[in-house]
Design a protein around this motif. Structure first.
Motif, PDB file in Angstrom:
ATOM      1  N   TYR A  48      20.841 -96.268 -18.585  1.00  0.00           N
ATOM      2  CA  TYR A  48      21.013 -97.714 -18.678  1.00  0.00           C
ATOM      3  C   TYR A  48      21.354 -98.359 -17.336  1.00  0.00           C
ATOM      4  CZ  TYR A  48      21.187 -96.703 -23.663  1.00  0.00           C
ATOM      5  OH  TYR A  48      20.885 -96.267 -24.926  1.00  0.00           O
ATOM      6  N   VAL A  49      21.790 -97.563 -16.369  1.00  0.00           N
ATOM      7  CA  VAL A  49      22.209 -98.112 -15.080  1.00  0.00           C
ATOM      8  C   VAL A  49      21.005 -98.754 -14.393  1.00  0.00           C
ATOM      9  CG1 VAL A  49      23.142 -97.561 -12.796  1.00  0.00           C
ATOM     10  CG2 VAL A  49      24.098 -96.478 -14.838  1.00  0.00           C
ATOM     11  N   GLY A  50      21.215-100.001 -13.930  1.00  0.00           N
ATOM     12  CA  GLY A  50      20.163-100.741 -13.251  1.00  0.00           C
ATOM     13  C   GLY A  50      19.409-101.692 -14.166  1.00  0.00           C
ATOM     14  N   MET A  51      19.558-101.536 -15.471  1.00  0.00           N
ATOM     15  CA  MET A  51      18.884-102.435 -16.418  1.00  0.00           C
ATOM     16  C   MET A  51      19.675-103.722 -16.557  1.00  0.00           C
ATOM     17  SD  MET A  51      17.951 -99.739 -19.460  1.00  0.00           S
ATOM     18  CE  MET A  51      16.745-100.779 -20.279  1.00  0.00           C
ATOM     19  N   ASP A  52      18.984-104.808 -16.962  1.00  0.00           N
ATOM     20  CA  ASP A  52      19.754-106.009 -17.240  1.00  0.00           C
ATOM     21  C   ASP A  52      20.435-105.837 -18.596  1.00  0.00           C
ATOM     22  OD1 ASP A  52      18.190-107.353 -19.428  1.00  0.00           O
ATOM     23  OD2 ASP A  52      16.649-107.451 -17.876  1.00  0.00           O
ATOM     24  N   LYS A  66      25.595 -97.039 -30.495  1.00  0.00           N
ATOM     25  CA  LYS A  66      26.621 -98.087 -30.453  1.00  0.00           C
ATOM     26  C   LYS A  66      26.963 -98.381 -28.999  1.00  0.00           C
ATOM     27  CE  LYS A  66      28.742 -96.890 -34.841  1.00  0.00           C
ATOM     28  NZ  LYS A  66      28.103 -95.694 -35.332  1.00  0.00           N
ATOM     29  N   TRP A  67      27.197 -99.642 -28.674  1.00  0.00           N
ATOM     30  CA  TRP A  67      27.508-100.017 -27.299  1.00  0.00           C
ATOM     31  C   TRP A  67      28.361-101.278 -27.285  1.00  0.00           C
ATOM     32  CZ3 TRP A  67      25.719-104.672 -25.141  1.00  0.00           C
ATOM     33  CH2 TRP A  67      24.814-105.375 -25.937  1.00  0.00           C
ATOM     34  N   ARG A  68      28.962-101.516 -26.134  1.00  0.00           N
ATOM     35  CA  ARG A  68      29.720-102.747 -25.917  1.00  0.00           C
ATOM     36  C   ARG A  68      29.824-102.997 -24.427  1.00  0.00           C
ATOM     37  NH1 ARG A  68      35.930-100.816 -27.314  1.00  0.00           N
ATOM     38  NH2 ARG A  68      36.022 -99.174 -25.752  1.00  0.00           N
ATOM     39  N   VAL A  69      30.109-104.233 -24.072  1.00  0.00           N
ATOM     40  CA  VAL A  69      30.323-104.604 -22.677  1.00  0.00           C
ATOM     41  C   VAL A  69      31.829-104.655 -22.464  1.00  0.00           C
ATOM     42  CG1 VAL A  69      30.003-106.392 -20.939  1.00  0.00           C
ATOM     43  CG2 VAL A  69      28.158-105.886 -22.564  1.00  0.00           C
ATOM     44  N   ILE A  70      32.311-103.888 -21.460  1.00  0.00           N
ATOM     45  CA  ILE A  70      33.755-103.852 -21.226  1.00  0.00           C
ATOM     46  C   ILE A  70      34.188-104.660 -20.003  1.00  0.00           C
ATOM     47  CG2 ILE A  70      34.051-101.664 -22.409  1.00  0.00           C
ATOM     48  CD1 ILE A  70      34.272-100.333 -19.625  1.00  0.00           C
ATOM     49  N   ASP A  86      30.558 -91.543 -29.515  1.00  0.00           N
ATOM     50  CA  ASP A  86      29.188 -91.972 -29.782  1.00  0.00           C
ATOM     51  C   ASP A  86      28.910 -93.401 -29.292  1.00  0.00           C
ATOM     52  OD1 ASP A  86      30.969 -92.993 -31.707  1.00  0.00           O
ATOM     53  OD2 ASP A  86      29.378 -93.217 -33.192  1.00  0.00           O
ATOM     54  N   ARG A  87      29.876 -94.030 -28.618  1.00  0.00           N
ATOM     55  CA  ARG A  87      29.721 -95.405 -28.153  1.00  0.00           C
ATOM     56  C   ARG A  87      29.601 -95.440 -26.627  1.00  0.00           C
ATOM     57  NH1 ARG A  87      34.487 -98.834 -29.954  1.00  0.00           N
ATOM     58  NH2 ARG A  87      35.554 -97.519 -28.460  1.00  0.00           N
ATOM     59  N   LEU A  88      28.741 -96.328 -26.132  1.00  0.00           N
ATOM     60  CA  LEU A  88      28.579 -96.522 -24.696  1.00  0.00           C
ATOM     61  C   LEU A  88      29.294 -97.798 -24.280  1.00  0.00           C
ATOM     62  CD1 LEU A  88      24.787 -95.679 -24.273  1.00  0.00           C
ATOM     63  CD2 LEU A  88      26.753 -94.182 -23.918  1.00  0.00           C
ATOM     64  N   ASN A  89      29.935 -97.750 -23.119  1.00  0.00           N
ATOM     65  CA  ASN A  89      30.644 -98.892 -22.552  1.00  0.00           C
ATOM     66  C   ASN A  89      29.916 -99.326 -21.286  1.00  0.00           C
ATOM     67  OD1 ASN A  89      32.934 -98.705 -24.419  1.00  0.00           O
ATOM     68  ND2 ASN A  89      33.384 -96.817 -23.328  1.00  0.00           N
ATOM     69  N   PHE A  90      29.402-100.557 -21.270  1.00  0.00           N
ATOM     70  CA  PHE A  90      28.654-101.071 -20.131  1.00  0.00           C
ATOM     71  C   PHE A  90      29.549-101.903 -19.222  1.00  0.00           C
ATOM     72  CE2 PHE A  90      24.598-101.387 -22.945  1.00  0.00           C
ATOM     73  CZ  PHE A  90      24.410-100.015 -22.851  1.00  0.00           C
ATOM     74  N   THR A  91      29.432-101.682 -17.930  1.00  0.00           N
ATOM     75  CA  THR A  91      30.045-102.537 -16.924  1.00  0.00           C
ATOM     76  C   THR A  91      28.905-103.303 -16.274  1.00  0.00           C
ATOM     77  OG1 THR A  91      31.852-100.976 -16.534  1.00  0.00           O
ATOM     78  CG2 THR A  91      31.413-102.594 -14.804  1.00  0.00           C
ATOM     79  N   ILE A  92      29.001-104.636 -16.277  1.00  0.00           N
ATOM     80  CA  ILE A  92      27.921-105.507 -15.820  1.00  0.00           C
ATOM     81  C   ILE A  92      28.334-106.223 -14.538  1.00  0.00           C
ATOM     82  CG2 ILE A  92      26.420-107.446 -16.452  1.00  0.00           C
ATOM     83  CD1 ILE A  92      26.159-105.083 -18.400  1.00  0.00           C
ATOM     84  N   GLU A  93      27.441-106.237 -13.561  1.00  0.00           N
ATOM     85  CA  GLU A  93      27.624-107.016 -12.328  1.00  0.00           C
ATOM     86  C   GLU A  93      26.327-107.772 -12.086  1.00  0.00           C
ATOM     87  OE1 GLU A  93      30.073-107.479 -10.001  1.00  0.00           O
ATOM     88  OE2 GLU A  93      31.522-106.270 -11.107  1.00  0.00           O
ATOM     89  N   ALA A  94      26.410-109.081 -11.909  1.00  0.00           N
ATOM     90  CA  ALA A  94      25.243-109.923 -11.638  1.00  0.00           C
ATOM     91  C   ALA A  94      24.133-109.697 -12.666  1.00  0.00           C
ATOM     92  CB  ALA A  94      24.734-109.693 -10.215  1.00  0.00           C
ATOM     93  N   GLY A  95      24.521-109.515 -13.927  1.00  0.00           N
ATOM     94  CA  GLY A  95      23.551-109.367 -15.002  1.00  0.00           C
ATOM     95  C   GLY A  95      22.965-107.979 -15.169  1.00  0.00           C
ATOM     96  N   LYS A  96      23.335-107.033 -14.305  1.00  0.00           N
ATOM     97  CA  LYS A  96      22.797-105.674 -14.357  1.00  0.00           C
ATOM     98  C   LYS A  96      23.897-104.680 -14.735  1.00  0.00           C
ATOM     99  CE  LYS A  96      18.733-106.641 -12.468  1.00  0.00           C
ATOM    100  NZ  LYS A  96      17.489-106.518 -13.133  1.00  0.00           N
ATOM    101  N   VAL A  97      23.499-103.635 -15.456  1.00  0.00           N
ATOM    102  CA  VAL A  97      24.429-102.564 -15.802  1.00  0.00           C
ATOM    103  C   VAL A  97      24.656-101.730 -14.551  1.00  0.00           C
ATOM    104  CG1 VAL A  97      24.800-100.535 -17.239  1.00  0.00           C
ATOM    105  CG2 VAL A  97      23.591-102.509 -18.180  1.00  0.00           C
TER     106      VAL A  97
END
Length: 103
Positions: A48-52, A66-70, A86-97
């Protein structure tokens, strides 16, 4: 008799402390190739890294992950403290993971 038992106890305790041998490096052993550029496996967090954010969420949803933005742009989001492997935690910068952790 006591000296034999004492000697045996020392030998057994030293044998238990013996460090494990590490596998020997063999330069001719096959090395698995790195993942192909652009390949995505929804089960692997690094996919997922690099995806919006929307594309990453859609990919996870489609795979039933399962996922969430932290965190967004350095600001933490309110999240529960339960650990769910089983859950992924996304860190977002400038709209990208930029980072994905499990839990």
């Amino acid at each position: 008799m006591n000296t034999i038992l004492a000697s045996l106890a020392i030998i057994l305790s030293l044998a238990a402390c013996k460090p494990e041998s590490k596998p020997e490096f063999k330069p001719d052993s096959p090395v698995p190739p790195p993942p192909a550029a652009g390949s995505t496996d929804p089960a692997k967090p690094e996919s997922y890294v690099g995806m919006d954010e929307k594309a990453a969420g859609a990919m996870a949803d489609k795979a039933g992950v399962k996922w969430r933005v932290i965190s967004v742009d350095g600001e933490s989001r309110p999240v529960t403290m339960d650990h769910r492997p089983d859950r992924l935690n996304f860190t977002i910068e400038a709209g990208k993971v930029i980072r994905v952790t499990q839990g």
